[in-house]
Scaffold this active site. Structure first.
Site, PDB file in Angstrom:
ATOM      1  N   LYS A  85       0.862  -1.194   0.000  1.00  0.00           N
ATOM      2  CA  LYS A  85       0.000   0.000   0.000  1.00  0.00           C
ATOM      3  C   LYS A  85       0.891   1.234   0.000  1.00  0.00           C
ATOM      4  O   LYS A  85       1.733   1.408   0.891  1.00  0.00           O
ATOM      5  CB  LYS A  85      -0.831   0.019   1.279  1.00  0.00           C
ATOM      6  CG  LYS A  85      -2.271  -0.371   1.077  1.00  0.00           C
ATOM      7  CD  LYS A  85      -2.957  -0.349   2.420  1.00  0.00           C
ATOM      8  CE  LYS A  85      -4.390   0.025   2.296  1.00  0.00           C
ATOM      9  NZ  LYS A  85      -5.043   0.058   3.604  1.00  0.00           N
TER      10      LYS A  85
HETATM   11  C1  E4P Z   1      -8.380   0.323   4.012  1.00  0.00           C
HETATM   12  O1  E4P Z   1      -7.659  -0.004   3.088  1.00  0.00           O
HETATM   13  C2  E4P Z   1      -8.181   1.572   4.743  1.00  0.00           C
HETATM   14  O2  E4P Z   1      -6.879   1.673   5.229  1.00  0.00           O
HETATM   15  C3  E4P Z   1      -9.162   1.716   5.870  1.00  0.00           C
HETATM   16  O3  E4P Z   1     -10.407   1.233   5.462  1.00  0.00           O
HETATM   17  C4  E4P Z   1      -9.237   3.140   6.345  1.00  0.00           C
HETATM   18  O4  E4P Z   1     -10.301   3.280   7.228  1.00  0.00           O
HETATM   19  P1  E4P Z   1     -10.496   4.569   8.153  1.00  0.00           P
HETATM   20  O5  E4P Z   1     -10.821   5.731   7.273  1.00  0.00           O
HETATM   21  O6  E4P Z   1     -11.646   4.201   9.043  1.00  0.00           O
HETATM   22  O7  E4P Z   1      -9.210   4.789   8.897  1.00  0.00           O
END
Ligand code: E4P
Length: 235
Positions: A85
Site C-alpha cells: 500500500k
Molecule cells: C483500508 O484499506 C483503509 O486503510 C481503511 O479502510 C481506512 O479506514 P479509516 O478511514 O476508518 O481509517
C-alpha cells in the site's frame, strides 16, 4: 464483487475465512496498532499465511519516497501474496505516483491508498496501481459524496479499459457497504464488526425461532403418538 477484511485481528480473520466470504485482506499502520500487531514483518508474514493465496495489503510507513521503495521491496519478499500500500501523496502533499510506477515496473503489486478524489484515482491508475483504494468514510467526512466518486471512477476505468480495481475502504456503517456495492466497487474492505451486522437481522432470528419451535412441536406430537400407540398395544 469481492469482499476483503479490513483487519489485523487473527481471530476475526480466521472466523470470517471459515465463513467463506473473504477474498483478501487490507491493513494499515493504524489497524495494525489497534489490533496489537507492533512488529510489521512478523504480523504481515502471519497474516499472509492465514490468507493463503489471497492478497494481503501492507502499507509503507514513511513520508520519504526512497524509503517507501526500500520498504516496499522488503515487504514484497515476505510473501507471494503481499500487495504494497502506497499513499498517492505523502503527508506534505508530495506525489508518490513515482513510487507506484517504479514498483509496478518491478512487478510488485501496489494498492494506491488514501484516495479521496476522482483525480487521485485516475492518476494512481495511470501510474500503474493494481488497486485504487477510495476512502468512502473520509470522503464523506469532507462533505463530499463517496457514491459519486466511486461511480465516476468505475465508469472511467471501464470506458478506458484499465485493469485497476477499486477497493472501497473507510467503511463506517453497514449502509456504506450497500451504497459502495451499487456504485460499482470491485472490492469492499470491511471491518469485522460490520460483517457481523450484515449477516444479522432480528426478523430472521424470529423467523428461524418460529421454524425451530414448530419443528420441536412436531417431534413432540410424534412422541405423544408413539406413547398412545404403545398404550393401545398393552390393552
Ligand atoms: C483500508 O484499506 C483503509 O486503510 C481503511 O479502510 C481506512 O479506514 P479509516 O478511514 O476508518 O481509517
Amino acid at each position: 464483487m469481492q469482499i476483503f477484511l479490513d483487519s489485523a485481528d487473527c481471530r476475526e480473520i480466521e472466523k470470517w475465512l471459515q465463513q467463506g466470504v473473504i477474498d483478501g485482506l487490507t491493513t494499515n499502520p493504524s489497524i495494525m496498532f489497534k489490533d496489537a500487531v507492533y512488529d510489521i514483518e512478523q504480523g504481515a508474514r502471519r497474516l499472509c499465511v492465514l490468507l493463503g493465496a489471497r492478497p494481503v495489503s501492507v502499507e509503507v510507513t514513511s513520508n520519504d519516497c526512497q524509503e517507501m521503495l526500500v520498504q516496499a521491496r522488503t515487504f514484497a519478499r515476505w510473501a507471494q501474496n503481499i500487495v504494497v500500500k502506497v499513499p498517492v501523496i505523502n503527508e506534505f502533499g508530495e506525489s508518490c505516483l513515482g513510487v507506484i510506477n517504479a514498483l509496478n515496473r518491478e512487478g510488485i503489486l501496489v494498492n494506491a491508498t488514501a484516495i479521496l478524489s476522482f483525480n487521485q484515482a485516475i492518476l494512481a491508475t495511470k501510474a500503474g496501481a493494481t488497486y485504487v483504494s477510495i476512502f468512502a468514510g473520509r470522503v464523506a467526512d469532507e462533505g463530499n459524496d463517496p457514491t459519486t466518486v466511486i461511480r465516476n471512477v468505475r465508469q472511467w476505468l471501464d470506458a478506458w479499459a484499465y485493469s485497476a480495481k477499486i477497493i472501497v475502504g473507510s467503511i463506517r456503517a453497514v449502509m456504506d457497504v450497500q451504497t459502495a456495492a451499487i456504485a460499482g466497487a470491485h472490492i469492499i474492505t470491511i471491518p469485522p464488526q460490520f460483517l457481523s451486522k450484515m449477516v444479522d437481522h432480528k426478523y430472521t432470528r424470529e423467523t428461524v425461532g418460529q421454524f425451530v419451535g414448530d419443528a420441536n412441536k412436531a417431534l413432540e406430537q410424534i412422541a405423544h403418538a408413539k406413547v398412545a400407540a404403545g398404550a393401545g398395544g398393552l390393552r
